[in-house]
Scaffold this motif. Structure first.
Motif, short mmCIF file in Angstrom:
data_model
loop_
_atom_site.label_atom_id
_atom_site.label_comp_id
_atom_site.label_asym_id
_atom_site.label_seq_id
_atom_site.Cartn_x
_atom_site.Cartn_y
_atom_site.Cartn_z
N LEU A 267 0.82 -1.20 0.00
CA LEU A 267 0.00 0.00 0.00
C LEU A 267 0.86 1.26 0.00
O LEU A 267 0.56 2.23 -0.71
N ALA A 268 1.93 1.23 0.80
CA ALA A 268 2.83 2.39 0.83
C ALA A 268 3.46 2.60 -0.54
O ALA A 268 3.56 3.73 -1.03
N PHE A 269 3.86 1.47 -1.18
CA PHE A 269 4.45 1.56 -2.52
C PHE A 269 3.46 2.14 -3.51
O PHE A 269 3.81 2.94 -4.38
N GLN A 270 2.20 1.75 -3.38
CA GLN A 270 1.16 2.26 -4.28
C GLN A 270 1.01 3.77 -4.15
O GLN A 270 0.98 4.49 -5.15
N PHE A 271 0.92 4.25 -2.90
CA PHE A 271 0.70 5.69 -2.70
C PHE A 271 1.95 6.51 -3.05
O PHE A 271 1.83 7.62 -3.57
N ILE A 272 3.15 5.97 -2.79
CA ILE A 272 4.37 6.66 -3.21
C ILE A 272 4.44 6.71 -4.73
O ILE A 272 4.84 7.71 -5.33
N GLY A 273 4.01 5.62 -5.38
CA GLY A 273 3.98 5.60 -6.84
C GLY A 273 3.02 6.63 -7.41
O GLY A 273 3.32 7.28 -8.43
N GLU A 274 1.86 6.79 -6.76
CA GLU A 274 0.93 7.82 -7.21
C GLU A 274 1.55 9.22 -7.07
O GLU A 274 1.37 10.09 -7.93
#
Length: 803
Positions: free
Chosen positions: A325-332
């Motif tokens: 989830l953290a990777f997803q939001f950092i990617g966004e």
């Protein structure tokens, strides 16, 4: 998975277009500002690095350290470069040049070009690139000249310039022949060279003497490959002892690539220099804008995370780890910054013409979109995107999935303390920029509007010309015109300093130095310039002693003491500095020239207020071969008056080019750097406060959503909209006031340090801080009130149902 994350990010952006637009707008404008500043800074830092020999070329400077203030000057004896070359084997060559505007004539038409007059090896030492001809032979013949491609196109459009003739005046001789063509000298060079002349002869090695010498332009040495300037500097002490120069005298060197940014404290320096402090200030502004934009993004992202909390709960229930989830939001966040970078470049492309015109520099668009500039922007943007996405991603990914789906209040905790710190930081930085802008603006206005001791309006001057044979007839022809009030001749040029200087040790304090300047002007100088006489009298054509040529008299009687009877007029500051109680008829022996004081003038400032004026001595210009003509005109019918002056000039001096300059225009140009600073700070401070307002708007939105239920209950209990607005706004007011308390001392200390560079400066007044406070509070509270009032006007039933 990455493709899935990308699709979710796109859907998320499209689901709330208002959020996406506001966030992108703030971030893009912030990154655009960073890109523009980076481009300008890389331009300033690139000066003279394009020459193949730039790392081996050093300018010679002289330093006098015996008395305060210390003197650093680029005005050194003509023979110094040649003497150093002869004494030290590590020096490969020496050269000298002077650059200034010069009018040349081609086919009876005048053209004003940026001219360089230098030693015959000037083009070799600087290794200027030739299109035609070469550096070793272009000045082998007398009266040779080299043109840039730009000058060649202007003087000989559509033709080859080689072998063509150029004159220095319409009917003058000799005629110069074009023997070489070089590529255009780029704007990031300390000199401007559209046309290059050679000195009649190079400096010949004579005995070095610092007490009496002539100085041409600025001098340079070229070290041999592998030469060490520090080792050369260590040998200078022995060199000075050998030539028995003043014990207080020292010789130093400054690297060619350092002149533009690190030579502003060197007198007689090239015009194209900038104080390195301006670069530091702009770098700080760049960092502040980027920080404010990142804080704004964090606030916006955190505020919107409330709308995505159920998505996080479902993902965690279905097995997504916190790391995913953290990777997803950092990617966004990474993706968002990438889009903002593209928009920032597009905005920079559109704003670039306005930006360079504001800076008063001529730079093509290619200076903006260079690979180093783009790489710096991309690195700054993407790094900021990753760092800005860390906090929101950790915050959202740490929420408890079961609690989220059950709508437990503690399942998702927003750290309002950190967000408040961010808002305080954001507004403190914006307030600092506002205060700095106001102070710089006030100092700029002070420099431009402070009385100079003479009337600069409606005073114009004509270029220095050979007026000896027509001096009185020319003056009478001008005076007879009804719109001309007064005319005067002088060897000084307003805004450009004095022709002759001298220095003496202060008799009352031997650790300090007194600097004198010599003004040579005719009888009507004071009247034309409208300088006030404090005591005594002015020069008069009816007094015989005033008209005596004391130079001829001293030679005739062979008695230098004759000069002590020469009448002179001095400035008020000179009388104070020498502590002369009764100046009239006092014999002045300090400074040059010596003489008997007949009058004292109120102090007046001939040059920029960025430097103190020397102690002035005014001697009568009885007859001059070369002088500037100063004309005091009336305000009415200016075009007609200037036309008459031009016709009169052409009648008496048909071979001279007619140009004119108003004194106030010349003086105003001296403050171009201050004008640029003021405009840059105003521009970027406005951007900072707008971005900060957007961030505060989003924080208010978050707080209002968190307190929807409370607002509904209070409305049911009878609270009015104004009561609710005051209750919620007071929290934000505390944040803004805290930002002001932090910003005020920081801005005050920074501006006090900046003002130390100016001998004439303003006092920072409380009104500056009051204006900054009113502006910051007004923008902040208006932003908050828009959100609070909108929420308070909602139906409380809906608020309670949707909470």
């Amino acid at each position: 998975m990455i493709k899935n994350y990308f699709s979710i990010a796109i859907r998320s952006f499209r689901a709330n277009l208002q959020y996406t637009f506001v966030n992108l707008a703030g971030l893009s404008v912030g990154l655009m500002s960073v890109f523009l500043i980076i481009s300008y800074l890389t331009f300033e830092l690139s000066f003279d690095k394009h020459y193949s020999n730039s790392d081996r070329i050093y300018q010679i400077i002289s330093e006098e350290k015996g008395t305060a203030p210390f003197i650093k000057t680029a005005e050194v004896p003509d023979v110094l470069g040649a003497t150093l070359h002869a004494e030290f084997p590590e020096i490969e060559a020496h050269t000298a040049f002077s650059d200034y505007e010069r009018t040349v004539w081609v086919n009876d038409k005048p053209h004003t070009l940026n001219s360089v007059t230098g030693a015959t090896n000037f083009v070799q030492v600087f290794n200027l690139p030739f299109v035609y001809g070469n550096a070793s032979t272009c000045f082998s013949q007398p009266q040779s000249v080299v043109l840039s491609q730009k000058a060649a196109d202007e003087l000989f459009p559509g033709e080859s310039p080689i072998g063509k003739s150029i004159k220095l005046s319409k009917n003058s001789s000799p005629v110069y022949t074009v023997t070489g063509l070089i590529r255009n000298v780029p704007p990031n060079t300390v000199f401007k060279a559209d046309i290059i002349f050679a000195l009649n002869k190079d400096n010949a090695p004579n005995i070095l003497d610092f007490t009496s010498y002539s100085a041409f332009g600025t001098q340079y040495i070229l070290l041999k490959p592998g030469g060490d300037i520090e080792k050369l500097q260590q040998k200078i002490g022995g060199f000075l002892k050998k030539y028995k120069t003043n014990q207080k005298q020292d010789i130093g060197f400054i690297k060619l690539t350092d002149i533009h940014l690190r030579a502003s404290d060197i007198s007689a320096e090239l015009d194209n220099t900038v104080n390195i402090k301006y670069i530091y200030i702009l770098s700080g502004v760049c960092a502040l804008i980027l920080i404010i934009a990142c804080i704004n993004y964090i606030n916006l992202t955190t505020a919107r995370s409330l709308q995505r909390i159920k998505e996080v709960g479902i993902r965690k229930t279905l097995g997504s780890s916190r790391k995913q989830l953290a990777f997803q939001f950092i990617g966004e966040s990474f993706l968002f910054f990438a889009v903002a970078l593209v928009l920032a470049m597009l905005l920079s492309y559109l704003v670039w013409p306005f930006f360079i015109s504001m800076l008063n520099i001529q730079l093509p668009l290619s200076y903006l979109f260079t690979i180093p500039n783009i790489l710096l922007l991309v690195a700054a943007g993407l790094l900021s995107g990753i760092l800005s996405g860390v906090y929101p991603s950790l915050l959202v990914s740490g929420a408890q999935s079961a609690g989220i789906l059950k709508k437990e209040p503690r399942s998702f905790f927003l750290n309002f303390r950190l967000r408040k710190v961010l808002i305080v930081t954001q507004f403190a930085l914006s307030t600092i920029l506002i205060i700095c802008t106001l102070v710089i603006w006030d100092q700029f206005k002070y420099l431009r509007n402070r009385p100079l001791g003479f009337a600069k309006d409606h005073l114009l001057f004509l270029p220095k010309a050979d007026i000896e044979n027509h001096q009185y007839a020319f003056k009478k022809a001008l005076i007879d015109y009804p719109n001309v009030e007064n005319v005067s001749f002088s060897d000084i040029q307003v805004g450009s300093g004095f022709g002759v200087y001298s220095s003496n040790t202060n008799p009352s304090d031997t650790a300090k130095r007194l600097d004198f300047a010599y003004i040579s002007a005719d009888y009507d100088f004071v009247k034309t310039w409208k300088i006030k006489l404090k005591e005594g009298r002015l020069f008069s054509e009816t007094i015989t002693r005033d008209a005596i040529n004391f130079d001829s008299l001293a030679k005739k009687c062979k008695d230098p003491n004759v000069y002590s009877t020469r009448p002179i007029i001095v400035s008020e500051s000179l009388v104070k500095a020498l502590n002369i109680s009764n100046p009239i008829n006092h014999v002045l022996r300090e400074g040059s020239p010596s003489g008997t004081i007949i009058g004292v003038l109120k102090d007046f400032q001939l040059t920029t207020l960025k430097e103190t004026s020397p102690l002035l001595i005014y001697d009568l210009l009885r007859k001059s071969s070369f002088a500037y003509t100063y004309i005091r005109v009336k305000d009415s019918n200016l075009p007609e008056t200037i036309s008459h002056i031009e016709n009169t000039w052409k009648t008496f001096f048909p071979n001279e080019t007619f140009t004119y300059t108003f004194a106030d225009d010349k003086l105003n140009r001296l403050y171009d750097s201050e004008r640029r600073q003021t405009q840059i700070f105003t521009y970027f401070a406005s951007i900072a406060i707008i971005i900060s307002a957007i961030g505060l708007y989003c924080l208010a939105s978050l707080v209002v959503k968190q307190r929807n239920k409370e607002i509904g209950i209070r409305k049911v209990m009878g609270a009015s909209i104004s009561n609710i607005a005051i209750m919620i706004s007071s929290d934000f007011l505390i944040l803004i006031v805290t930002a002001l308390i932090i910003a005020f001392p920081v801005a005050y200390l920074a501006m006090q340090h900046w003002l130390q560079d100016y001998p004439f400066r303003i006092d920072i007044e409380w009104m500056t801080f009051a204006i900054a406070a009113i502006l910051t509070v007004s923008v902040g509270m208006l932003t908050v009130e828009l959100q609070v009032i909108a929420a308070a006007r909602l139906d409380p039933v809906k608020s309670l149902k949707t909470e």
